[in-house]
Design a protein around this motif. Structure first.
Motif, PDB file in Angstrom:
ATOM      1  N   GLN A   3      48.319  45.669  25.216  1.00 38.77           N
ATOM      2  CA  GLN A   3      49.458  45.598  24.034  1.00 38.77           C
ATOM      3  C   GLN A   3      50.285  46.725  25.192  1.00 38.77           C
ATOM      4  OE1 GLN A   3      47.622  46.272  20.139  1.00 38.77           O
ATOM      5  NE2 GLN A   3      48.504  45.062  19.543  1.00 38.77           N
ATOM      6  N   ALA A   4      49.645  47.808  25.638  1.00 39.19           N
ATOM      7  CA  ALA A   4      50.826  48.942  26.246  1.00 39.19           C
ATOM      8  C   ALA A   4      49.631  49.904  26.529  1.00 39.19           C
ATOM      9  CB  ALA A   4      51.415  50.069  25.310  1.00 39.19           C
ATOM     10  N   GLY A  45      50.400  54.208  16.726  1.00 45.64           N
ATOM     11  CA  GLY A  45      50.696  53.827  15.167  1.00 45.64           C
ATOM     12  C   GLY A  45      51.004  52.599  15.035  1.00 45.64           C
ATOM     13  N   GLU A  46      52.148  52.218  15.287  1.00 44.99           N
ATOM     14  CA  GLU A  46      53.249  51.062  15.298  1.00 44.99           C
ATOM     15  C   GLU A  46      52.709  49.723  15.778  1.00 44.99           C
ATOM     16  OE1 GLU A  46      56.393  51.805  17.491  1.00 44.99           O
ATOM     17  OE2 GLU A  46      57.575  53.235  15.768  1.00 44.99           O
ATOM     18  N   LEU A  47      51.491  49.973  16.138  1.00 47.61           N
ATOM     19  CA  LEU A  47      50.847  48.653  17.317  1.00 47.61           C
ATOM     20  C   LEU A  47      49.384  48.478  16.939  1.00 47.61           C
ATOM     21  CD1 LEU A  47      51.505  49.798  21.220  1.00 47.61           C
ATOM     22  CD2 LEU A  47      52.409  47.643  19.908  1.00 47.61           C
ATOM     23  N   LYS A  48      48.941  49.221  16.259  1.00 45.12           N
ATOM     24  CA  LYS A  48      48.033  49.109  15.334  1.00 45.12           C
ATOM     25  C   LYS A  48      46.926  48.626  16.146  1.00 45.12           C
ATOM     26  CE  LYS A  48      50.110  49.240  11.325  1.00 45.12           C
ATOM     27  NZ  LYS A  48      51.187  49.359  11.372  1.00 45.12           N
ATOM     28  N   PRO A  49      46.098  48.719  17.027  1.00 42.37           N
ATOM     29  CA  PRO A  49      45.262  48.086  18.274  1.00 42.37           C
ATOM     30  C   PRO A  49      43.773  48.581  17.602  1.00 42.37           C
ATOM     31  CG  PRO A  49      45.973  50.738  18.706  1.00 42.37           C
ATOM     32  CD  PRO A  49      46.875  50.804  18.019  1.00 42.37           C
ATOM     33  N   LYS A  60      47.086  61.114  13.862  1.00 47.63           N
ATOM     34  CA  LYS A  60      47.667  61.305  12.616  1.00 47.63           C
ATOM     35  C   LYS A  60      48.665  60.512  12.671  1.00 47.63           C
ATOM     36  CE  LYS A  60      48.199  66.507  13.666  1.00 47.63           C
ATOM     37  NZ  LYS A  60      47.508  67.098  12.802  1.00 47.63           N
ATOM     38  N   CYS A  61      48.355  59.411  13.849  1.00 51.60           N
ATOM     39  CA  CYS A  61      49.601  57.889  13.384  1.00 51.60           C
ATOM     40  C   CYS A  61      49.065  56.501  13.219  1.00 51.60           C
ATOM     41  CB  CYS A  61      50.259  58.003  14.391  1.00 51.60           C
ATOM     42  SG  CYS A  61      51.623  58.936  13.999  1.00 51.60           S
ATOM     43  N   TRP A  62      47.326  57.033  13.349  1.00 54.03           N
ATOM     44  CA  TRP A  62      46.213  55.987  13.794  1.00 54.03           C
ATOM     45  C   TRP A  62      45.496  55.914  14.079  1.00 54.03           C
ATOM     46  CZ3 TRP A  62      46.743  51.550  11.719  1.00 54.03           C
ATOM     47  CH2 TRP A  62      45.678  50.770  12.481  1.00 54.03           C
ATOM     48  N   THR A  63      44.408  55.371  12.677  1.00 56.62           N
ATOM     49  CA  THR A  63      42.835  56.108  12.779  1.00 56.62           C
ATOM     50  C   THR A  63      41.651  54.871  13.008  1.00 56.62           C
ATOM     51  OG1 THR A  63      43.113  56.117  10.617  1.00 56.62           O
ATOM     52  CG2 THR A  63      43.273  58.031  12.224  1.00 56.62           C
ATOM     53  N   LYS A  66      43.353  43.238  20.298  1.00 58.38           N
ATOM     54  CA  LYS A  66      43.787  44.265  20.751  1.00 58.38           C
ATOM     55  C   LYS A  66      43.895  45.962  20.644  1.00 58.38           C
ATOM     56  CE  LYS A  66      47.173  44.147  17.203  1.00 58.38           C
ATOM     57  NZ  LYS A  66      47.164  44.429  15.315  1.00 58.38           N
ATOM     58  N   THR A  67      44.302  45.908  22.808  1.00 55.50           N
ATOM     59  CA  THR A  67      44.078  47.154  23.140  1.00 55.50           C
ATOM     60  C   THR A  67      44.911  47.887  23.739  1.00 55.50           C
ATOM     61  OG1 THR A  67      42.285  46.091  23.482  1.00 55.50           O
ATOM     62  CG2 THR A  67      42.283  48.248  24.776  1.00 55.50           C
TER      63      THR A  67
END
Length: 461
Positions: A4-5, A42-46, A131-134, A168-169
């Motif tokens: 994704q990014a 965090g928005e992409l949620k990989p 802090k945004c995605w785990t 999703k990576t």
């Protein structure tokens, strides 16, 4: 698109507040950009984050991919042992990635050190991202001493693994830029430091990943960069992808370059096939060199090609210049691939019946028997640059003042250990460096006194 990014980030522990204790405010732009990266992830949620760290286990001719189920680490080395990160590895991704690398004859896998402790090149980005995605798993990849093209190819394998798994990576290249930006910095100053960083940030800001493969090795070495190979792996994960490139920040107040860039994947673009474009340029360049090469190099190339294709040692051919039959001398044969050393073997004193025989023997050894590298394979032949150094007489000298890095090679000897370095090598600009490298090659301590010898060479291209 499964990838994704991708992001380029530095990893100075000082930006962690518990470590910086106020000093981190000196690089506030870097912190702000890091937080922006974390929010984006965090928005992409990989499902999987691939971290390529310049402080992961590194081998000369092998890419280490961290094995096991999980790993953890703390900032104990930086007096903040209470701050740490735990991560579960994406074992399915790792297994597939290792298999794809094997299919493509790329030396990569989970062999070697188990490295259950996360290095700070992994800890710093995961500290911010956490802090945004785990809710994701980790794949941790190291660099190697292989060519930049091989790093790019590993990135292509990462992309393919993500695609095959439908995972999703997000890919993070964790590496600082030049360490030679300021005289008062921890690593001093070289003019190549700011030059490298300026050029690198221009390339990264445009997403011009093909240019990464064309950076001169001498520039990278003199600049003291640590992230170029990690970034090149990341670039390979975006091969033939349409991306939106964004430069988020650049700072270097401590004498080390910190750059942050973002690449959001928007779809496919087969015009961004940087590997194929670069390889075609290399084929043309090597082709021009072959047209200009003298008979010494031609003989070495013929020996390498025959042995690589058939496993047979060529006989000394007829029709060579008389000196190749009548003279004897020590010879070093050096092989480079895509600008990086691929093999170098030589003899100080002749061991064959003729100079031609010496060239053939050492060319094959450089291609197939240099312990630092795997043997050259047939698909590499049209990417190889070969030089032949014919050694003159060796003479003892009393002091380093009798050396000249451009004119003389050096031999250092201590207690039976002997190391040699050829003259006029890229990136070796002082006698002190020359002696130091020769000592390292021999396993001689830097502080140990050594006997010195010098020699001249005739270099054939």
């Amino acid at each position: 698109m499964a990838v994704q990014a991708a992001f380029v980030v530095p990893h100075p522990p000082v930006i962690v507040p518990e470590i910086g204790k106020g000093r981190e405010r000196t690089i506030q732009k870097t912190i702000d950009a890091y937080q922006e990266v974390a929010r984006r992830i965090g928005e992409l949620k990989p499902e999987t984050i691939v971290v390529v760290s310049s402080h992961q286990t590194m081998y000369a001719n092998y890419f280490h991919i961290s094995p096991g189920e999980e790993a953890k680490g703390t900032f104990e080395k930086f007096q903040a042992g209470h701050i740490g990160v735990e991560a579960s590895y994406d074992t399915e991704f790792v297994e597939l990635l290792c298999g794809l690398a094997e299919e493509k004859k790329l030396p990569a896998g989970t062999e070697g050190e188990t490295d259950r402790q996360l290095d700070h090149g992994t800890l710093v980005p995961l500290y911010f991202v956490g802090k945004c995605w785990t809710d994701c798993r980790l794949v941790r990849v190291g660099m190697s001493g292989l060519s930049l093209m091989r790093h790019y190819e590993l990135g292509q394998c990462i992309r393919e693994a993500a695609e095959l798994l439908g995972r999703k990576t997000v890919v993070i290249a964790s590496g600082d830029l030049s360490h030679k930006l300021k005289l008062e910095g921890p690593y001093g100053f070289e003019k190549e430091g700011p030059e490298y960083d300026s050029r690198m940030m221009y390339v990264l800001g445009r997403g011009d990943f093909g240019a990464l493969l064309e950076f001169p090795e001498k520039l990278c070495n003199k600049a003291g960069e640590c992230g170029h190979r990690a970034i090149t792996i990341m670039a390979g994960t975006l091969d033939q992808s349409e991306v939106t490139a964004k430069r988020l920040s650049y700072e270097g107040p401590f004498g080390i370059g910190y750059g942050i860039c973002e690449y959001l994947v928007k779809g496919e673009n087969n015009q961004r096939n940087f590997k194929e474009i670069y390889e075609e340029k290399e084929r043309q360049r090597v082709g021009r060199e072959i047209e200009r090469q003298d008979e010494y190099v031609r003989l070495a190339r013929q020996a390498v090609e025959k042995y690589t294709r058939t496993g047979k040692v060529m006989e000394v051919p007829k029709g060579l210049s008389q000196e190749l039959y009548s003279q004897k001398a020590g010879v070093f044969v050096s092989i480079k691939e895509n600008g990086s050393l691929r093999g170098c073997i030589g003899t100080i004193l002749p061991g064959e019946e003729s100079l031609a025989g010496e060239i053939i023997h050492n060319a094959i050894s450089a291609a197939a028997r240099d312990p630092r590298f795997s043997p050259v394979e047939e698909n590499e032949l049209n990417r190889l640059t070969i030089t032949v150094d014919v050694l003159g007489s060796v003479e003892k000298i009393k002091s380093p003042e009798e050396l000249n890095v451009k004119r003389y090679g050096v031999i250092v000897t201590s207690a039976g250990s002997k190391g040699l370095l050829l003259p006029n090598l890229d990136g070796v600009d002082s006698v002190r460096e020359q002696i130091s490298i020769a000592k390292r090659k021999a396993g001689i301590d830097e502080r140990e006194d050594v006997e010195l010898e010098r020699f001249e060479v005739v270099r054939h291209f």
